[in-house]
Each structure stands twice: as C-alpha cells, then as structure tokens.
Design a protein around this motif. Structure first.
Motif, PDB file in Angstrom:
ATOM      1  N   GLN A 288      35.964  13.495 112.227  1.00 43.36           N
ATOM      2  CA  GLN A 288      35.070  12.685 113.059  1.00 43.36           C
ATOM      3  C   GLN A 288      34.916  11.284 112.471  1.00 43.36           C
ATOM      4  O   GLN A 288      35.014  10.285 113.183  1.00 43.36           O
ATOM      5  CB  GLN A 288      33.701  13.365 113.149  1.00 43.36           C
TER       6      GLN A 288
ATOM      7  N   THR B  21      33.225  16.083 117.320  1.00 46.79           N
ATOM      8  CA  THR B  21      31.808  16.027 116.966  1.00 46.79           C
ATOM      9  C   THR B  21      31.094  17.320 117.345  1.00 46.79           C
ATOM     10  O   THR B  21      30.274  17.845 116.579  1.00 46.79           O
ATOM     11  CB  THR B  21      31.134  14.826 117.668  1.00 46.79           C
ATOM     12  N   GLN B  22      31.409  17.841 118.537  1.00 49.17           N
ATOM     13  CA  GLN B  22      30.815  19.108 118.962  1.00 49.17           C
ATOM     14  C   GLN B  22      31.234  20.247 118.043  1.00 49.17           C
ATOM     15  O   GLN B  22      30.412  21.110 117.687  1.00 49.17           O
ATOM     16  CB  GLN B  22      31.225  19.415 120.402  1.00 49.17           C
TER      17      GLN B  22
ATOM     18  N   ASP C 112      39.448  12.031 121.427  1.00 48.71           N
ATOM     19  CA  ASP C 112      39.106  13.380 120.971  1.00 48.71           C
ATOM     20  C   ASP C 112      37.772  13.418 120.232  1.00 48.71           C
ATOM     21  O   ASP C 112      37.293  14.505 119.876  1.00 48.71           O
ATOM     22  CB  ASP C 112      40.191  13.917 120.028  1.00 48.71           C
ATOM     23  N   LEU C 113      37.174  12.263 119.995  1.00 47.22           N
ATOM     24  CA  LEU C 113      35.961  12.191 119.176  1.00 47.22           C
ATOM     25  C   LEU C 113      34.833  13.094 119.671  1.00 47.22           C
ATOM     26  O   LEU C 113      34.220  13.806 118.857  1.00 47.22           O
ATOM     27  CB  LEU C 113      35.496  10.730 119.085  1.00 47.22           C
ATOM     28  N   PRO C 114      34.498  13.128 120.972  1.00 42.78           N
ATOM     29  CA  PRO C 114      33.389  13.997 121.403  1.00 42.78           C
ATOM     30  C   PRO C 114      33.635  15.474 121.086  1.00 42.78           C
ATOM     31  O   PRO C 114      32.706  16.181 120.669  1.00 42.78           O
ATOM     32  CB  PRO C 114      33.321  13.751 122.919  1.00 42.78           C
TER      33      PRO C 114
ATOM     34  N   GLN D 261      29.067   9.691 112.760  1.00 42.05           N
ATOM     35  CA  GLN D 261      29.142   9.078 114.088  1.00 42.05           C
ATOM     36  C   GLN D 261      28.835   7.587 114.026  1.00 42.05           C
ATOM     37  O   GLN D 261      29.369   6.801 114.816  1.00 42.05           O
ATOM     38  CB  GLN D 261      28.167   9.779 115.031  1.00 42.05           C
TER      39      GLN D 261
END
Length: 478
Positions: free
Chosen positions: A363, A391-392, A386-388, A443
């Motif tokens: 992340q 992070t999830q 792909d970041l979201p 983040q």
C-alpha cells in the motif's frame, strides 16, 4: 582502418569503473537473471565461445537503462571540459558494442564509440593495439581504472586514473609522470555494512515471540534465541544483497532505493556478489549450534526468499502471501531454536498480522507511485488503481488477527495463565488502533520503509507495544 590524425590528442574514456561506477558484465548478468532464472545456464553456454561472446549474449538478454546507471560525476565533468575546449572524445570499452552505443547515445558526449564485438574482447593489450591503430601511439589521453589498463597507458600521451588505489596510482605515474587522479577510492566497509541492511535486523526480534508467548523465560532458551537472531540476521543480509542484485535496475528507477550501495555504485557488484555466499556460510555456521530443525527452517526461509526474488514478487497477492510467510517463519524459527511448541493460535495470529503488514508495505509503495505520477510499479505486478483493494486487504487481515487474539484470550487454557485475563481485552483495543493507524499512515504516504522497521522507530508504535506489554504483565502478576 584509416588512422585518425589530429594535432591534439583524443581523450579516450573507459566505461566499467571509469565512466560508470559499475561493471557492465555483472550489470547485464543480473539484469537478465532478474527476468529469466535460466540466465546462469545461458551465460555458461556463452562463455564456451569466449568472454566477448558472453558479453554479447548477456547484453542481448539484459540491457540496462542507460539513464539510470551510476555515472562518475568527475569523469563527466572531465569529458565536458575537454569537449568545451575543442577536444575530441572517444568511448572505448571492453563492454559489448551495443551497450557502448546505448550509453553514448544517452550522454551525447563522444565523437567515437568502440566496444567488444562478440569475437574480440577490447581489453588490456587488445585495447592498446586498437587505440594505436586507430589514433596512433601517443596520440591519445586515456582515462581508466584498473591494472588491465596499464598496457593502454603505456601507449598514451597522458593518463587519468579513476577510483584507483595507491598501488595502481604509483604504477601509472611511473609510466606517465603528471598523471591526474579522479574520484579517489574510499573504504568499502561502510557501504558493505549498509548493504547488509542492519536496520532490517530489527524484524528478527520476532524470533523471541515463542519464548514470550509460552512464558518460558530461562537462560538456555534466551541463549538459543539470541543465536537464532544472529543466524537469521546474517542469512537475511545475504538474501538482501541477492535481492538488491536482482532488483538493481528497478531500484535505480526508485527515488529512495537508488541510493542503496549497490544501485548507487558505492559498493561494486563484484563485492556484493562475494558477500552473498560469505554471509550465508557464516549464518549456517551459527545455525549449526542450534537444533537441526532450526537449520531446516532456515533453509526453507532462504529458499522461499530466493523464490520471492525471482518469481513471487512479480505476482500480485502471491507476493504479499510470500512476505507474510517470511515474517511468520521468523516466529517458527524461534520455536525451532528453543524447542518450544508453537500453538495454533500463535501461528494463526502471526499469519494474519503479517499478511496485513505485507499488504501495508505494498500500500505504501502504491501511494508513493501515485504521488510520483507513476502508474506501473517497476518489477512488480501492481498498478496505482489497485490501491483500494490492497488497502482493504491490509485492514481486513489486521482486524482478523485481532479477532484471533480475542478468541485465544477466551480459551480455558489461556485463562489459567493470567490472574486478571479481562485486562487483556484492552490490549485487543490497542491492537485495533495500531493496525488502523498503520494503514492510515501508509495511505497518507508517510511510511517510507518496511512496516515492521517503521514500527520499531515510530514513537506511537513504541507506546502501543509498551501499553500491551504492561497489560499482559499486569494481567499475569497483579
């Protein structure tokens, strides 16, 4: 070949160790190896036809990016000054012609470019003969860096050494009085130590987990754990160096990683290659003092790390699972070194927690890419988009780790270990806060290192560890 005549000597510059602080033979080998694990076999096949053929084959398989190579600033200044005064310049190197052309095209500082052609290795006496034929004996000034260049300096009208040691300087000055010396050589020890990444050794404190979790505090277990940490640190440093060799191209494209000793040229690739087996052997020697099962765990760790460097790190999700496994294997190694049986709860907690931290690592890298305007990670299988998802994954896996801890604290066997087990539920809340904070810090682009290493020096994380430790101790002794 027509001889070039001019009243002013040509400034002839070597490539390896002179124009760049590296060696293109090793550069192309590791560049090719990082792309295809069969490269060593192909290199051996190429070597059967001679060193020049080997260089040509590796250049075709692993051409590095000329824009990211570690150029020697003093040499670039020397070339620019010479050209500004009206002098001619030539890049003449034992590296393959294709590499020499690519570098010359990038720099636009040379009037001529000559390299090995797949049959002739343009080095030492062969280079001296070529230069005498091309420019004439005494019609060129030569800038080089090694004893192989003595044959060239003997035919030159002037000499420039680059990064030469005292012995080589003396020899060159005996041949060419008035020799100029650029970029004096410095001790490699500081760069070698930094290349071992000692700051990463903090992660090996995870080896203490089994002893702490089992409440098994005795001198024998402590001594075995300390030896395990030493062995792990040495073998991990061997792996870090190997990984840096394989990642040297992508590291140079990174704003921070390009300053690593191998990527920056502060540590020669040849020295880094020698350190890999040396540290491994010393680590094995230390590991041999512990139970045989520990050696098996170390072998698994080393094998998985190599597989990660060559393959897993390019596979999305699988790379995170591999990193989490490498973290968890430190905990397993602690149990193997001391003979302490690992509970299913400890292994489950470790697996989910380290999967979360590995996802946080990715992340942080994706956030950094987004800030730099880069969409595709070099040498990785991720895009900024792909970041979201990552992070999830980091958040969910971290919260599951806390859930596992809660279930463990409710076990009848666990309740008998503590006088006030209810105090431990507060530790779960603190753990939830810490995981959420780590995800938030990543983040915001404020995590510039491995999450475990970051936590070791982060005041808030240190406070969290202190609070959790106090809660566990209080639940035990109060």
């Amino acid at each position: 070949m027509d001889q070039v005549t001019d009243t002013r000597p040509v400034l002839v510059v070597d490539l390896d160790g002179t124009l760049i602080r590296s060696d293109m033979l090793y550069e192309t080998f590791w560049s090719a190896f990082s792309r295809d694990w069969r490269t060593p076999m192909r290199a051996v096949a190429g070597l059967l036809h001679g060193k020049a053929a080997l260089k040509a084959r590796l250049a075709a398989l692993g051409m590095p990016d000329p824009a990211t190579l570690p150029y020697t600033p003093e040499v670039l200044d020397e070339i620019r000054d010479w050209r500004a005064s009206g002098g001619r310049t030539a890049l003449v190197t034992a590296a393959d012609q294709s590499i020499a052309d690519a570098i010359a095209d990038h720099l636009t500082l040379f009037d001529e470019v000559h390299g090995s052609n797949g049959e002739t290795n343009l080095k030492g006496p062969a280079k001296a003969a070529f230069l005498c034929e091309r420019f004439g004996s005494g019609a060129f000034i030569y800038a080089g860096d090694s004893t192989a260049d003595l044959a060239v300096w003997s035919q030159a009208s002037g000499a420039v050494t680059v990064g030469a040691d005292a012995s080589l300087r003396t020899k060159v000055e005996a041949l060419r009085p008035g020799t100029r010396h650029l970029a004096p050589r410095h001790s490699l020890l500081p760069a070698a130590f930094r290349a071992m990444r000692p700051h990463q050794w903090a992660k090996n404190a995870l080896v203490f987990f089994p002893m702490v979790a089992a409440h098994d505090f005795n001198l024998l277990a402590l001594g075995q754990t300390i030896l395990a940490v030493i062995a792990f640190s040495l073998m991990a440093s061997s792996v870090y160096l190997l990984n840096d060799l394989l990642d040297i191209g992508s590291d140079r494209a990174h704003p921070r990683k390009r300053n690593r000793p191998l990527a920056s040229g502060a540590l020669p690739l040849k020295a880094g290659m020698a350190m890999v087996p040396l540290l491994l052997v010393i680590g094995i020697a230390v590991a041999a003092l512990l139970p045989p099962i520990f050696m098996l765990v170390m072998a698994g760790y080393y094998g998985l790390t190599i597989a990660y460097s060559l393959w897993f790190k390019r596979k999305p999700i699988l790379d995170i699972a591999a990193l989490a496994s490498l973290y968890t294997m430190r905990v397993v190694a602690g149990g193997a070194a001391t003979g302490i049986e690992l509970s299913v709860w400890l292994l489950a907690f470790s697996a989910f927690l380290f999967f979360s931290l590995a996802a946080v690592k990715r992340q942080a890298e994706l956030v950094d890419m987004a800030q730099r305007g880069v969409d595709q990670a070099a040498g990785r299988g991720y895009r900024v988009g792909d970041l979201p998802v990552i992070t999830q994954m980091a958040t969910a896996s971290g919260f599951v780790a806390v859930l596992v801890l809660m279930l463990y604290l409710n076990e009848p066997a666990t309740l008998t270990l503590y006088h006030h087990p209810l105090m431990l539920w507060a530790a779960c809340l603190v753990m939830l806060y810490w995981i959420a904070r780590m995800v938030l810090v990543a983040q915001r682009g404020q995590m510039d290192d491995d999450p475990v290493v970051y936590a070791m020096r982060d005041p808030a994380s240190q406070l969290v560890v202190l609070i959790i430790a106090c809660l566990f101790v209080g639940a035990k002794v109060l």
